[in-house]
Design an enzyme around this catalytic site. Structure first.
Site, mmCIF file in Angstrom:
data_model
loop_
_atom_site.group_PDB
_atom_site.id
_atom_site.type_symbol
_atom_site.label_atom_id
_atom_site.label_comp_id
_atom_site.label_asym_id
_atom_site.label_seq_id
_atom_site.Cartn_x
_atom_site.Cartn_y
_atom_site.Cartn_z
ATOM 1 N N CYS A 1 -11.943 -2.497 -8.942
ATOM 2 C CA CYS A 1 -10.470 -1.707 -8.076
ATOM 3 C C CYS A 1 -10.176 -1.641 -6.458
ATOM 4 O O CYS A 1 -9.299 -1.835 -6.782
ATOM 5 C CB CYS A 1 -9.396 -1.551 -9.305
ATOM 6 S SG CYS A 1 -10.828 -0.087 -9.977
ATOM 7 N N ASP B 1 1.590 17.087 -3.919
ATOM 8 C CA ASP B 1 2.802 17.904 -4.357
ATOM 9 C C ASP B 1 3.746 16.851 -3.848
ATOM 10 O O ASP B 1 3.968 16.591 -2.890
ATOM 11 C CB ASP B 1 2.551 18.531 -2.972
ATOM 12 C CG ASP B 1 4.081 19.098 -2.675
ATOM 13 O OD1 ASP B 1 4.914 19.061 -3.919
ATOM 14 O OD2 ASP B 1 3.995 20.339 -2.264
ATOM 15 N N ASP C 1 0.945 -1.273 -0.093
ATOM 16 C CA ASP C 1 -0.485 -0.223 -0.394
ATOM 17 C C ASP C 1 0.411 1.173 0.216
ATOM 18 O O ASP C 1 2.261 1.057 0.430
ATOM 19 C CB ASP C 1 -1.118 0.078 1.052
ATOM 20 C CG ASP C 1 -1.404 1.144 1.402
ATOM 21 O OD1 ASP C 1 -2.477 1.884 0.366
ATOM 22 O OD2 ASP C 1 -1.208 1.765 1.839
ATOM 23 N N ARG C 2 0.570 1.865 -0.441
ATOM 24 C CA ARG C 2 0.976 3.279 -0.501
ATOM 25 C C ARG C 2 0.796 4.477 0.451
ATOM 26 O O ARG C 2 1.958 4.485 1.274
ATOM 27 C CB ARG C 2 0.714 4.434 -1.454
ATOM 28 C CG ARG C 2 2.054 5.574 -1.915
ATOM 29 C CD ARG C 2 1.591 6.776 -3.020
ATOM 30 N NE ARG C 2 0.525 7.592 -2.922
ATOM 31 C CZ ARG C 2 -0.069 8.072 -3.344
ATOM 32 N NH1 ARG C 2 0.537 8.841 -4.558
ATOM 33 N NH2 ARG C 2 -0.656 9.289 -2.861
ATOM 34 N N ASP C 3 -0.153 5.001 0.965
ATOM 35 C CA ASP C 3 -0.045 6.335 2.199
ATOM 36 C C ASP C 3 -0.136 5.316 3.146
ATOM 37 O O ASP C 3 -1.156 4.740 3.481
ATOM 38 C CB ASP C 3 -1.153 7.021 1.404
ATOM 39 C CG ASP C 3 -1.313 7.773 0.597
ATOM 40 O OD1 ASP C 3 -0.540 8.196 -0.232
ATOM 41 O OD2 ASP C 3 -1.926 7.516 0.114
ATOM 42 N N LYS D 1 -9.679 -1.456 -3.368
ATOM 43 C CA LYS D 1 -9.500 -2.100 -2.201
ATOM 44 C C LYS D 1 -10.522 -2.438 -1.136
ATOM 45 O O LYS D 1 -11.002 -0.647 -0.638
ATOM 46 C CB LYS D 1 -7.927 -1.967 -1.385
ATOM 47 C CG LYS D 1 -7.162 -2.297 -2.145
ATOM 48 C CD LYS D 1 -5.122 -1.911 -1.923
ATOM 49 C CE LYS D 1 -5.372 -0.663 -1.982
ATOM 50 N NZ LYS D 1 -3.802 -0.081 -0.176
ATOM 51 N N ASN E 1 -5.441 2.355 -3.315
ATOM 52 C CA ASN E 1 -6.057 2.973 -3.480
ATOM 53 C C ASN E 1 -5.889 5.019 -2.978
ATOM 54 O O ASN E 1 -5.515 5.536 -2.020
ATOM 55 C CB ASN E 1 -7.862 3.397 -1.858
ATOM 56 C CG ASN E 1 -7.802 1.906 -2.020
ATOM 57 O OD1 ASN E 1 -8.554 1.509 -3.598
ATOM 58 N ND2 ASN E 1 -8.758 1.722 -1.460
ATOM 59 N N GLN E 2 -6.488 5.992 -4.279
ATOM 60 C CA GLN E 2 -6.576 7.441 -4.472
ATOM 61 C C GLN E 2 -8.042 8.191 -4.898
ATOM 62 O O GLN E 2 -8.108 8.442 -5.872
ATOM 63 C CB GLN E 2 -5.427 7.806 -5.918
ATOM 64 C CG GLN E 2 -4.048 6.952 -5.489
ATOM 65 C CD GLN E 2 -3.709 7.915 -4.522
ATOM 66 O OE1 GLN E 2 -3.430 9.266 -3.974
ATOM 67 N NE2 GLN E 2 -3.422 6.974 -2.929
ATOM 68 N N SER E 3 -9.115 7.813 -4.094
ATOM 69 C CA SER E 3 -9.933 8.448 -4.551
ATOM 70 C C SER E 3 -9.859 9.867 -4.395
ATOM 71 O O SER E 3 -11.392 10.751 -5.142
ATOM 72 C CB SER E 3 -11.127 7.899 -2.985
ATOM 73 O OG SER E 3 -10.181 8.940 -1.836
#
Length: 183
Positions: A104, A31, A17-19, A106, A60-62
């Protein structure tokens, strides 16, 4: 650390996961200058590369679906994280809102399945490491193994109900490598 896989398994790829897992969580970050790695993230990626394990990111990038940032912004932030991490194999993200009902986002399996496809590995040979239960559930839905690395945003109930947890990212990666088939 809570447990170890009951049986060793083949691990061809680790998907992060990224964040909140690889980078500090900056809500709806557009940024690249705000990207800061989580403790042990670079070391974890380096260890996997040294062991020949493919890597990727499923996120996830909602904020895109909410109109708070553009896909271009997500790509810029991902590129900066990739530079700091030393280049991971693939980056896959879901731009949809939770209400969109996409396959897609999660905890659904779509991101994990797509990352596995891009890396040329079977989903069952993947491990997903994330900071919330949706990450681990996406792994299970795709037939992969999930490891929860809790942080301040992780619900206590999620930690208590997950089988495989680790106190930090580097420990999670070591646990994955220790549980590999043939280790």
């Amino acid at each position: 650390m809570n447990g170890k896989p009951a049986a060793s398994r083949q691990v061809s790829a680790v998907l992060f996961d990224r964040d909140g897992t690889l980078v500090e969580d900056v809500p709806y970050n557009a940024d690249p200058g705000l990207v800061t790695l989580m403790p042990g993230a670079r070391e974890a990626a380096d260890l996997l590369r040294a062991e020949g394990v493919a890597t990727g990111v499923v996120s996830n990038q909602s904020g895109v679906g909410r109109g708070l940032l553009r896909e271009h912004d997500v790509l810029r932030v991902n590129r900066r994280a990739d530079e700091l991490l030393g280049t991971l194999g693939t980056w896959v993200f879901c731009p949809h809102t939770p209400q969109a009902g996409c396959a897609c986002r999660k905890p659904r399996p779509g991101l994990v399945l797509e990352a596995a496809r891009r890396l040329g590995v079977r989903p069952e040979a993947c491990v997903v490491i994330g900071d919330i239960q949706a990450d681990v559930r996406a792994a299970r839905a795709a037939g992969a193994w999930g490891v929860l690395v809790p942080n301040a945003a992780t619900l206590r109930s999620e930690v208590e109900t997950e089988r495989w947890t680790a106190p930090d990212l580097l420990t999670a990666v070591r646990m994955v490598l220790d549980g590999r088939e043939g280790s």
